[in-house]
Design an enzyme around this catalytic site. Structure first.
Site, PDB file in Angstrom:
ATOM      1  N   ILE A 153      34.494   8.976 -12.718  1.00 57.55           N
ATOM      2  CA  ILE A 153      34.989  10.002 -13.235  1.00 57.55           C
ATOM      3  C   ILE A 153      35.946  11.487 -12.668  1.00 57.55           C
ATOM      4  O   ILE A 153      36.441  11.407 -11.137  1.00 57.55           O
ATOM      5  CB  ILE A 153      32.718  10.945 -12.701  1.00 57.55           C
ATOM      6  CG1 ILE A 153      32.451   9.759 -12.613  1.00 57.55           C
ATOM      7  CG2 ILE A 153      32.663  12.069 -13.174  1.00 57.55           C
ATOM      8  CD1 ILE A 153      32.255   9.039 -14.075  1.00 57.55           C
ATOM      9  N   GLY A 192      26.653  19.636  -2.203  1.00 61.46           N
ATOM     10  CA  GLY A 192      28.150  19.382  -3.426  1.00 61.46           C
ATOM     11  C   GLY A 192      27.772  20.093  -4.226  1.00 61.46           C
ATOM     12  O   GLY A 192      28.777  19.293  -5.268  1.00 61.46           O
ATOM     13  N   ALA A 193      27.713  21.539  -4.037  1.00 64.57           N
ATOM     14  CA  ALA A 193      27.182  21.530  -5.966  1.00 64.57           C
ATOM     15  C   ALA A 193      28.515  22.460  -6.688  1.00 64.57           C
ATOM     16  O   ALA A 193      28.221  23.104  -7.891  1.00 64.57           O
ATOM     17  CB  ALA A 193      25.902  22.295  -6.713  1.00 64.57           C
ATOM     18  N   SER A 238      28.157   4.970  -5.610  1.00 67.38           N
ATOM     19  CA  SER A 238      29.636   4.604  -5.728  1.00 67.38           C
ATOM     20  C   SER A 238      29.079   3.393  -6.485  1.00 67.38           C
ATOM     21  O   SER A 238      29.109   2.526  -5.853  1.00 67.38           O
ATOM     22  CB  SER A 238      30.307   5.473  -5.200  1.00 67.38           C
ATOM     23  OG  SER A 238      31.501   4.664  -5.773  1.00 67.38           O
ATOM     24  N   ARG A 241      31.671  21.567  -7.050  1.00 68.66           N
ATOM     25  CA  ARG A 241      32.606  21.486  -8.118  1.00 68.66           C
ATOM     26  C   ARG A 241      32.425  20.000  -8.595  1.00 68.66           C
ATOM     27  O   ARG A 241      31.367  19.664  -8.441  1.00 68.66           O
ATOM     28  CB  ARG A 241      33.657  21.071  -7.007  1.00 68.66           C
ATOM     29  CG  ARG A 241      34.563  22.622  -6.795  1.00 68.66           C
ATOM     30  CD  ARG A 241      35.464  21.895  -5.642  1.00 68.66           C
ATOM     31  NE  ARG A 241      35.713  21.465  -4.146  1.00 68.66           N
ATOM     32  CZ  ARG A 241      35.706  20.720  -3.070  1.00 68.66           C
ATOM     33  NH1 ARG A 241      36.680  19.496  -4.561  1.00 68.66           N
ATOM     34  NH2 ARG A 241      35.814  19.739  -2.354  1.00 68.66           N
ATOM     35  N   ALA A 275      28.870   3.577   3.383  1.00 62.99           N
ATOM     36  CA  ALA A 275      28.352   4.831   3.604  1.00 62.99           C
ATOM     37  C   ALA A 275      27.483   4.619   2.292  1.00 62.99           C
ATOM     38  O   ALA A 275      25.970   4.435   1.437  1.00 62.99           O
ATOM     39  CB  ALA A 275      29.270   6.178   3.617  1.00 62.99           C
ATOM     40  N   LYS A 276      28.366   4.202   1.502  1.00 60.51           N
ATOM     41  CA  LYS A 276      27.866   4.179  -0.575  1.00 60.51           C
ATOM     42  C   LYS A 276      26.612   3.202  -0.538  1.00 60.51           C
ATOM     43  O   LYS A 276      25.584   3.052  -1.160  1.00 60.51           O
ATOM     44  CB  LYS A 276      28.748   3.980  -1.876  1.00 60.51           C
ATOM     45  CG  LYS A 276      29.438   5.014  -1.620  1.00 60.51           C
ATOM     46  CD  LYS A 276      28.349   6.784  -2.080  1.00 60.51           C
ATOM     47  CE  LYS A 276      29.377   8.186  -1.736  1.00 60.51           C
ATOM     48  NZ  LYS A 276      28.486   9.307  -2.825  1.00 60.51           N
ATOM     49  N   TYR A 304      34.270   4.531   3.137  1.00 61.17           N
ATOM     50  CA  TYR A 304      33.122   5.439   2.599  1.00 61.17           C
ATOM     51  C   TYR A 304      32.295   3.795   1.468  1.00 61.17           C
ATOM     52  O   TYR A 304      30.805   4.229   0.935  1.00 61.17           O
ATOM     53  CB  TYR A 304      34.802   5.259   0.848  1.00 61.17           C
ATOM     54  CG  TYR A 304      34.137   5.723  -0.070  1.00 61.17           C
ATOM     55  CD1 TYR A 304      33.127   7.546  -0.364  1.00 61.17           C
ATOM     56  CD2 TYR A 304      34.125   5.421  -1.602  1.00 61.17           C
ATOM     57  CE1 TYR A 304      32.781   7.893  -1.573  1.00 61.17           C
ATOM     58  CE2 TYR A 304      33.042   6.339  -2.998  1.00 61.17           C
ATOM     59  CZ  TYR A 304      33.000   7.299  -2.379  1.00 61.17           C
ATOM     60  OH  TYR A 304      32.665   8.283  -3.609  1.00 61.17           O
TER      61      TYR A 304
HETATM   62  P1  NDP Z   1      34.551  16.339  -5.022  1.00 62.87           P
HETATM   63  O1  NDP Z   1      35.368  16.574  -4.355  1.00 62.87           O
HETATM   64  O2  NDP Z   1      34.983  16.874  -6.768  1.00 62.87           O
HETATM   65  O3  NDP Z   1      33.262  17.936  -4.463  1.00 62.87           O
HETATM   66  C1  NDP Z   1      32.319  17.371  -4.074  1.00 62.87           C
HETATM   67  C2  NDP Z   1      31.427  18.511  -3.564  1.00 62.87           C
HETATM   68  O4  NDP Z   1      30.734  18.094  -2.214  1.00 62.87           O
HETATM   69  C3  NDP Z   1      32.021  19.765  -3.708  1.00 62.87           C
HETATM   70  O5  NDP Z   1      31.032  20.523  -3.935  1.00 62.87           O
HETATM   71  C4  NDP Z   1      31.901  19.794  -1.900  1.00 62.87           C
HETATM   72  O6  NDP Z   1      31.641  21.416  -1.396  1.00 62.87           O
HETATM   73  C5  NDP Z   1      31.364  19.158  -0.866  1.00 62.87           C
HETATM   74  N1  NDP Z   1      31.061  18.646   0.097  1.00 62.87           N
HETATM   75  C6  NDP Z   1      31.614  17.686   0.658  1.00 62.87           C
HETATM   76  N2  NDP Z   1      31.504  17.577   1.876  1.00 62.87           N
HETATM   77  C7  NDP Z   1      30.499  18.885   2.201  1.00 62.87           C
HETATM   78  C8  NDP Z   1      29.577  19.278   3.174  1.00 62.87           C
HETATM   79  N3  NDP Z   1      29.706  18.824   4.448  1.00 62.87           N
HETATM   80  N4  NDP Z   1      28.932  20.004   2.895  1.00 62.87           N
HETATM   81  C9  NDP Z   1      28.741  19.927   2.128  1.00 62.87           C
HETATM   82  N5  NDP Z   1      29.086  19.873   1.140  1.00 62.87           N
HETATM   83  C10 NDP Z   1      29.803  19.066   1.104  1.00 62.87           C
HETATM   84  O7  NDP Z   1      33.199  15.318  -5.865  1.00 62.87           O
HETATM   85  P2  NDP Z   1      32.757  14.120  -6.749  1.00 62.87           P
HETATM   86  O8  NDP Z   1      31.929  15.281  -7.679  1.00 62.87           O
HETATM   87  O9  NDP Z   1      33.739  14.089  -7.483  1.00 62.87           O
HETATM   88  O10 NDP Z   1      31.882  13.838  -6.402  1.00 62.87           O
HETATM   89  C11 NDP Z   1      30.193  14.024  -5.834  1.00 62.87           C
HETATM   90  C12 NDP Z   1      29.780  12.677  -5.792  1.00 62.87           C
HETATM   91  O11 NDP Z   1      29.835  11.488  -5.943  1.00 62.87           O
HETATM   92  C13 NDP Z   1      30.263  11.686  -3.874  1.00 62.87           C
HETATM   93  O12 NDP Z   1      29.377  11.858  -3.715  1.00 62.87           O
HETATM   94  C14 NDP Z   1      30.875  11.149  -4.138  1.00 62.87           C
HETATM   95  O13 NDP Z   1      31.288  10.156  -3.898  1.00 62.87           O
HETATM   96  C15 NDP Z   1      30.288  10.417  -6.122  1.00 62.87           C
HETATM   97  N6  NDP Z   1      30.909   9.593  -6.583  1.00 62.87           N
HETATM   98  C16 NDP Z   1      31.855  10.527  -7.240  1.00 62.87           C
HETATM   99  C17 NDP Z   1      33.073   9.415  -8.032  1.00 62.87           C
HETATM  100  C18 NDP Z   1      34.092   9.881  -8.516  1.00 62.87           C
HETATM  101  O14 NDP Z   1      35.092   8.999  -9.581  1.00 62.87           O
HETATM  102  N7  NDP Z   1      33.965  11.187  -8.914  1.00 62.87           N
HETATM  103  C19 NDP Z   1      32.863   7.882  -8.319  1.00 62.87           C
HETATM  104  C20 NDP Z   1      31.848   7.693  -7.460  1.00 62.87           C
HETATM  105  C21 NDP Z   1      30.823   8.243  -6.244  1.00 62.87           C
HETATM  106  P3  NDP Z   1      32.362  22.695  -0.961  1.00 62.87           P
HETATM  107  O15 NDP Z   1      33.803  22.088  -1.532  1.00 62.87           O
HETATM  108  O16 NDP Z   1      31.693  23.955  -1.233  1.00 62.87           O
HETATM  109  O17 NDP Z   1      33.588  22.002   0.093  1.00 62.87           O
END
Ligand code: NDP
Length: 249
Positions: free
Chosen positions: A189, A13-14, A143, A16, A159-160, A156
């Site tokens: 974040i 998930g890199a 999380s 974004r 899972a976390k 969620y």
């Molecule tokens: P975003 O929604 O900004 O990005 C999510 C990323 O995960 C995207 O790159 C997306 O890829 C990828 N993704 C989603 N589903 C899949 C899949 N099935 N296979 C491969 N890639 C996938 O999320 P965040 O950056 O905010 O979150 C990143 C992590 O941090 C997550 O695990 C989230 O639960 C955790 N987190 C975030 C917090 C926050 O405040 N933002 C707080 C605590 C934890 P694509 O777009 O290419 O589909």
């Protein structure tokens, strides 16, 4: 800056948000980075260009982390093309929020599959390479809500929180192989994921954060860099909070 030269890192998930920042910062420290993504192809390509500008090697790998067969075949492809993975950051995640009484079974399944089952799938596929390399750093992105709970997020939070147990158990299984396994638990974040939160929830979160602001994806990435480095060689089975003081243990 930490020295990760010679290391190969896979970040799920890199394309974004937090994953993007982690991949970029790992590359800045010298690692060759494999950028996994699912639907945001343009964004993943853009990140790859930014990493190339640093003079570092980067590979794109599109796969759905919640699909066991796809994960296995893509990780095999990465091993053949790039080499053995030393650093794995299980970051990909989604939310599908609803109060439990209204939560659809498909949204329970989707969130568990993408945020928790995926970590089993990807880690199981990568682990043999780390054992072969006699080195491994596994960093799971959990999380703060795994610790505090959050209404509307039973799926969620489950899972976390599951990810924390997974981290502690695997740390014990692989410690003898020079592989460490840790979890990072971000708070609020600024990413696309939190943009979707209702204003009321955002305001409530912010008012409870002692540092009085949301965190930046880079502020999670810096900790991941440290945990991936040789300097963190005696740290395993732990959870690290990056949340501006929102939750302390
Ligand atoms: P975003 O929604 O900004 O990005 C999510 C990323 O995960 C995207 O790159 C997306 O890829 C990828 N993704 C989603 N589903 C899949 C899949 N099935 N296979 C491969 N890639 C996938 O999320 P965040 O950056 O905010 O979150 C990143 C992590 O941090 C997550 O695990 C989230 O639960 C955790 N987190 C975030 C917090 C926050 O405040 N933002 C707080 C605590 C934890 P694509 O777009 O290419 O589909």
């Amino acid at each position: 800056m930490f020295d990760l030269s010679g290391k190969i890192a896979l970040v799920t998930g890199a394309s974004r948000g937090i994953g993007r920042a982690i991949a970029y910062e790992l590359a800045k420290c010298g690692a060759t980075v494999i950028v996994n993504y699912l639907s945001s192809e343009e964004k993943a390509k853009n990140l790859a260009q930014e990493i190339e500008k640093l003079g570092k090697k980067v590979y794109l790998s599109k796969f759905d982390v919640s699909n066991y067969e796809e994960v296995k075949s893509k990780i095999k492809e990465i091993e053949e093309k790039v080499g053995g993975i030393h650093i794995l950051v299980n970051n990909a995640g989604i939310v599908k929020d609803a109060l439990l009484l209204r939560l659809k079974e498909e949204d329970w399944d989707r969130v568990l599959k993408t945020n928790l089952y995926s970590v089993f799938y990807v880690t199981q596929a990568v682990l043999p390479m780390m054992i072969k390399e006699r080195f491994g750093r596994i960093i799971n992105i959990s999380s703060v809500v795994a610790f505090t709970g959050n209404p509307g997020q039973t799926n969620y939070c489950a899972a976390k929180a599951g990810l924390i147990g997974f981290t502690k158990a695997l740390a014990l299984e692989v410690a003898g192989r020079n592989i460490t396994v840790n979890a990072v638990a971000p708070g609020y974040i600024e990413t696309d994921m939190t943009k979707e939160l209702p204003e009321k929830v955002k305001t409530a979160f912010l008012s409870e954060i002692p540092l009085k602001r949301a965190g930046l994806p880079e502020e999670v990435a810096y900790l991941v860099n440290f945990l991936a480095s040789d300097l963190a060689s005696y740290i395993t089975g732990c959870v690290f909070h990056v949340n501006g003081g929102l939750y302390r243990d």
